[in-house]
Scaffold this motif. Structure first.
Motif, mmCIF file in Angstrom:
data_model
loop_
_atom_site.group_PDB
_atom_site.id
_atom_site.type_symbol
_atom_site.label_atom_id
_atom_site.label_comp_id
_atom_site.label_asym_id
_atom_site.label_seq_id
_atom_site.Cartn_x
_atom_site.Cartn_y
_atom_site.Cartn_z
ATOM 1 N N TRP A 1 0.809 -1.229 0.000
ATOM 2 C CA TRP A 1 0.000 0.000 0.000
ATOM 3 C C TRP A 1 0.840 1.277 0.000
ATOM 4 O O TRP A 1 0.441 2.269 -0.640
ATOM 5 N N PRO A 2 2.040 1.356 0.629
ATOM 6 C CA PRO A 2 2.842 2.595 0.481
ATOM 7 C C PRO A 2 3.282 2.808 -0.956
ATOM 8 O O PRO A 2 3.300 3.949 -1.449
ATOM 9 N N VAL A 3 3.651 1.707 -1.649
ATOM 10 C CA VAL A 3 4.087 1.830 -3.045
ATOM 11 C C VAL A 3 2.954 2.367 -3.906
ATOM 12 O O VAL A 3 3.138 3.265 -4.750
ATOM 13 N N LEU A 4 1.757 1.793 -3.689
ATOM 14 C CA LEU A 4 0.607 2.276 -4.449
ATOM 15 C C LEU A 4 0.294 3.726 -4.140
ATOM 16 O O LEU A 4 -0.081 4.508 -5.034
ATOM 17 N N LEU A 5 0.445 4.118 -2.883
ATOM 18 C CA LEU A 5 0.183 5.508 -2.500
ATOM 19 C C LEU A 5 1.165 6.457 -3.180
ATOM 20 O O LEU A 5 0.779 7.500 -3.732
ATOM 21 N N TYR A 6 2.456 6.100 -3.153
ATOM 22 C CA TYR A 6 3.476 6.936 -3.786
ATOM 23 C C TYR A 6 3.233 7.033 -5.296
ATOM 24 O O TYR A 6 3.372 8.108 -5.902
ATOM 25 N N ALA A 7 2.886 5.920 -5.920
ATOM 26 C CA ALA A 7 2.617 5.953 -7.353
ATOM 27 C C ALA A 7 1.432 6.850 -7.673
ATOM 28 O O ALA A 7 1.435 7.597 -8.666
ATOM 29 N N GLY A 8 0.416 6.797 -6.851
ATOM 30 C CA GLY A 8 -0.749 7.657 -7.063
ATOM 31 C C GLY A 8 -0.400 9.124 -6.924
ATOM 32 O O GLY A 8 -0.871 9.972 -7.693
ATOM 33 N N LEU B 1 -0.607 11.948 -9.827
ATOM 34 C CA LEU B 1 -1.371 13.183 -9.644
ATOM 35 C C LEU B 1 -0.518 14.411 -9.929
ATOM 36 O O LEU B 1 -0.951 15.379 -10.586
ATOM 37 N N ILE B 2 0.745 14.392 -9.446
ATOM 38 C CA ILE B 2 1.656 15.524 -9.696
ATOM 39 C C ILE B 2 1.919 15.671 -11.184
ATOM 40 O O ILE B 2 1.974 16.780 -11.749
ATOM 41 N N GLY B 3 2.123 14.535 -11.897
ATOM 42 C CA GLY B 3 2.364 14.582 -13.344
ATOM 43 C C GLY B 3 1.206 15.209 -14.102
ATOM 44 O O GLY B 3 1.393 16.030 -15.007
ATOM 45 N N LEU B 4 -0.012 14.807 -13.708
ATOM 46 C CA LEU B 4 -1.183 15.374 -14.363
ATOM 47 C C LEU B 4 -1.286 16.869 -14.123
ATOM 48 O O LEU B 4 -1.602 17.651 -15.038
ATOM 49 N N LEU B 5 -1.014 17.273 -12.876
ATOM 50 C CA LEU B 5 -1.063 18.710 -12.579
ATOM 51 C C LEU B 5 0.000 19.464 -13.342
ATOM 52 O O LEU B 5 -0.227 20.575 -13.855
#
Length: 245
Positions: free
Chosen positions: A192-199, A203-207
């Motif tokens: 779950w930390p890996v998935l959180l970091y990837a998310g 999100l930063i990339g999209l912004l």
């Protein structure tokens, strides 16, 4: 003449029983009349005769039975005398040959002693052994005593619907417990930390893309306006003035 004969026969009938009574002996205590010999004889062994008379037999001597003991032996003139042992009671007040251990009292291992049941024990039958009170898992409804056992409060039965739902819940719980093994939980905690970091990175990339696109569009619009202003005045003067305004 006939009258005299009748009188003599009547007198003879009256005298014969008296003569027979005088001839039959009366036996003393401890004896019986032997009719065949017409004489008194002593009672046989284990028999007795306690009164005078013309009885043709003697009585059998009594035997002290369970719960009683011998006080005196049987003789030719008296029967055996028995007495109840300590704790026992006679079944017949006049005859103490047979005695019993009453309710509330218990026999020992030998069966020769009868004692009152101690606290926590009871007997509800004669000639029995003291038994321990029932142990109640719930509340005691009626306490026990020396002659009766304790009575327990009965538990109320759970309705079948509740029991069924309870079983369903328990089976579901057991299934979920079986499915969720410790190994799966450990894997989830690691991923779950890996998935959180990837998310977060996504999100930063999209912004960033959105901001970059907005800046690019703004620059493109500014350059377009600037190119319009650089054309000959006769062609675009009015537009430039309008922009300046």
């Amino acid at each position: 003449m006939f009258w005299h004969l009748k009188f003599l026969s009547t007198l003879l009938c009256l005298l014969l029983p008296l003569q027979n009574a005088r001839m039959t002996p009366v036996c003393e205590k401890g004896e019986f009349l032997n009719y065949s010999k017409n004489k008194c004889e002593p009672c046989p062994d284990n028999q007795y005769q306690s009164k005078r008379g013309t009885d043709n037999s003697c009585d059998n001597c009594s035997t002290c039975k369970k719960g009683s003991k011998k006080v005196s032996e049987c003789t030719k003139t008296s029967d055996t005398h028995c007495r109840c042992k300590t704790g026992f009671k006679p079944k017949d007040v006049l005859n103490r040959e047979i005695c019993f251990c009453d309710k509330g009292f218990g026999l020992d291992e030998t069966g020769n002693r009868c004692m009152k049941c101690s606290d926590g024990f009871f007997t509800n039958k004669v000639d029995s052994i003291c038994q321990k009170f029932k142990i109640c898992k719930s509340v005691i409804k009626i306490p026990g005593n020396s002659t009766s056992d304790a009575v327990c409060e009965e538990l109320t039965e759970v309705p079948k619907v509740i029991s069924t739902s309870t079983s369903i819940i328990s089976s579901t719980t057991s299934t979920s417990t079986t499915t969720s093994s410790p190994q799966n939980r450990d894997s989830f905690y690691i991923l779950w930390p890996v998935l959180l970091y990837a998310g977060i990175i996504l999100l930063i990339g999209l912004l960033s893309c959105k901001v970059t696109q907005c800046i690019h569009n703004h620059k493109k619009e500014a350059s377009r306006q600037e190119s319009i202003c650089r054309k000959p005045v006769e062609e675009s003067g009015e537009k430039c003035l309008s922009l300046l305004v």
